[in-house]
Scaffold this motif. Structure first.
Motif, short mmCIF file in Angstrom:
data_model
loop_
_atom_site.label_atom_id
_atom_site.label_comp_id
_atom_site.label_asym_id
_atom_site.label_seq_id
_atom_site.Cartn_x
_atom_site.Cartn_y
_atom_site.Cartn_z
N HIS A 22 -13.11 3.66 -48.11
CA HIS A 22 -12.98 3.57 -46.59
C HIS A 22 -13.04 4.85 -46.02
N VAL A 23 -13.92 5.27 -45.22
CA VAL A 23 -14.03 6.56 -44.76
C VAL A 23 -14.55 6.32 -43.09
N PHE A 24 -13.83 7.67 -42.51
CA PHE A 24 -14.24 7.71 -40.91
C PHE A 24 -14.97 8.73 -40.79
N ASP A 25 -16.23 8.46 -40.36
CA ASP A 25 -17.50 9.38 -40.12
C ASP A 25 -17.12 10.06 -38.77
N VAL A 26 -17.42 11.35 -38.55
CA VAL A 26 -17.94 11.93 -37.18
C VAL A 26 -19.30 12.49 -37.43
N GLN A 27 -20.23 11.99 -36.66
CA GLN A 27 -21.61 12.48 -36.70
C GLN A 27 -21.94 13.28 -35.51
N VAL A 28 -22.78 14.47 -35.88
CA VAL A 28 -23.15 15.22 -34.86
C VAL A 28 -24.60 15.53 -35.07
N ILE B 127 -22.33 13.10 -30.19
CA ILE B 127 -21.27 13.33 -31.30
C ILE B 127 -20.76 11.78 -31.14
N ARG B 128 -20.51 11.12 -32.17
CA ARG B 128 -20.11 9.90 -32.28
C ARG B 128 -19.14 9.61 -33.65
N PHE B 129 -18.59 8.61 -33.60
CA PHE B 129 -17.56 8.32 -34.69
C PHE B 129 -17.71 6.88 -35.42
N GLY B 130 -17.53 6.61 -36.60
CA GLY B 130 -17.32 5.09 -36.83
C GLY B 130 -16.77 5.20 -38.31
N PRO B 131 -16.84 3.41 -38.54
CA PRO B 131 -16.28 3.54 -40.21
C PRO B 131 -17.46 3.77 -40.87
N ALA B 132 -17.32 3.87 -42.06
CA ALA B 132 -18.25 4.21 -43.18
C ALA B 132 -17.52 4.09 -44.76
N GLY B 133 -18.34 4.38 -45.53
CA GLY B 133 -18.07 4.39 -47.07
C GLY B 133 -18.45 3.28 -47.87
N LEU C 81 -7.56 3.95 -36.05
CA LEU C 81 -8.88 3.76 -35.47
C LEU C 81 -9.86 3.05 -36.51
N LEU C 82 -9.80 3.53 -37.54
CA LEU C 82 -10.84 2.80 -38.43
C LEU C 82 -10.31 1.41 -38.55
N LEU C 83 -9.18 0.83 -38.77
CA LEU C 83 -8.92 -0.57 -38.84
C LEU C 83 -9.34 -1.27 -37.48
N ALA C 84 -9.14 -0.58 -36.51
CA ALA C 84 -9.56 -1.29 -35.26
C ALA C 84 -10.94 -1.59 -34.93
N VAL D 84 -0.72 10.66 -47.71
CA VAL D 84 -2.19 11.20 -47.71
C VAL D 84 -2.92 10.69 -46.41
N GLN D 85 -3.80 11.51 -46.17
CA GLN D 85 -4.59 11.28 -44.89
C GLN D 85 -5.74 10.28 -45.25
N THR D 86 -6.25 9.57 -44.24
CA THR D 86 -7.43 8.58 -44.23
C THR D 86 -8.57 9.64 -44.66
N SER D 87 -9.36 8.93 -45.68
CA SER D 87 -10.70 9.62 -45.76
C SER D 87 -11.58 9.98 -44.73
#
Length: 317
Positions: A11-17, A35-41, A71-74, A92-95
């Motif tokens: 489970h990864v939180f992605d930030v794309q630019v 620039i946006r973000f979203g769930p990934a992995g 935010l990833l779970l939401a 440990v932090q979220t990936s």
């Protein structure tokens, strides 16, 4: 036909630019379009597209107790995905990844593995897995083949259809690391570079057959603009990619996996399942992020029926 899938693993939180042609030097800055973000992995990203295509999806893995994890779970819940099997770690932090997207849609990555590396077979009850029709393990290399087999083998014994894909680049050492899990897989969904790197084979078909020799039931390989190749003990099926304007290739492999597995769950042939996988990947590729596109199964099937493909002269080897 009811299909209930557990997507288990990364489970990864992605930030794309985008678009990014170079990283500014020193304290420099560059203006970008988006620039946006979203769930990934390989678990969360696959879960997204499976849910869009109508499967009932539960996702399982490890994330941190940080705001990124919240935010990833939401965002996953927004798609109707059951996140009750996700465990949270305080230490440990979220990936997460930052992905500068080049104008051609390709992207390097800055990545923190984070909590993904802490997940193992002790984090999920076999009874929960046995209730599903399908179990998809994203990135078995993160836990190793022996631990992955402790999850996959009981699931398969319970009649659950099993599958996996990979995050790591292909390397013979990775193949040895995950080998104990391969005989418990109905489907393996790698990309071409991974197959050739894992096996050292000279051709893609030879590499896929080497994986079949390790006990995998079917290997469905993505080949970027050349589409997909599905190989079983009895047949080799080439499915071309769809002709679309690519914005971002992030999540396309996960979307293919989701579409392929949804097709299998609907009782479609491996060829037709790969067509649905290719359609899902093409729909995701036209925007930014693994969660791009407001489509469902009917829309993906309509897209596949109406969209030209990129035919290739390359025959399977």
């Amino acid at each position: 036909m009811t299909q209930t899938v557990i997507t288990l693993g990364a489970h990864v939180f992605d930030v794309q630019v985008r678009p990014v042609e170079a990283i500014p030097e020193g304290q420099g800055a560059a203006l970008v379009e988006q620039i946006r973000f979203g769930p990934a992995g390989t678990a969360a990203g696959t879960a997204l597209t499976l849910a869009k295509l109508g499967a009932a999806v539960r996702t399982a893995g490890a994330i941190g107790t940080d705001p990124i994890g919240d935010l990833l779970l939401a965002m996953l819940t927004r798609y109707g995905i059951d996140t009750s099997l996700v465990v949270r770690r305080e230490d440990v932090q979220t990936s997460a990844s930052v992905l500068p997207i080049r104008p051609d849609g390709s992207r390097p990555a800055f990545h923190v593995p984070g909590a993904n590396l802490t997940y193992g077979p002790g984090d999920i009850a076999e009874a929960e897995v046995a209730r599903a029709t399908h179990l998809h393990l994203g990135a078995p290399e993160l836990m190793g083949g022996e631990n992955a087999a402790k999850i996959l083998a009981p699931a398969r014994a319970a009649g659950v259809v099993t599958s996996a894909d990979l995050l790591a680049p292909g390397d013979p050492g990775i193949l040895a690391w995950i080998a104990p899990a391969l005989s418990s897989l109905d489907y393996l969904l790698p990309n071409e570079q991974q197959v050739l790197g894992l096996t050292g084979a000279e051709t893609l078909e030879a590499g896929a057959r080497a994986l079949l020799g390790q006990g995998v039931g079917c290997v469905a390989v993505t080949r970027e603009a050349r589409g997909a190749l599905v190989i079983t003990a009895d047949e080799v099926i080439a499915v071309p990619a769809f002709a679309v304007d690519v914005v971002d290739t992030t999540g396309c492999g996960d979307a293919f996996s989701a579409g392929f597995l949804r097709g299998i769950g609907l009782g479609r042939s491996p060829r037709d399942a790969a067509v649905l996988g290719s359609a899902a990947a093409a729909l995701v590729a036209q925007g930014l992020g693994s969660d791009h596109g407001e489509f469902d199964l009917a829309a993906a099937d309509a897209f596949a029926a109406a969209t030209p493909t990129l035919e290739t002269a390359d025959a399977p080897h």
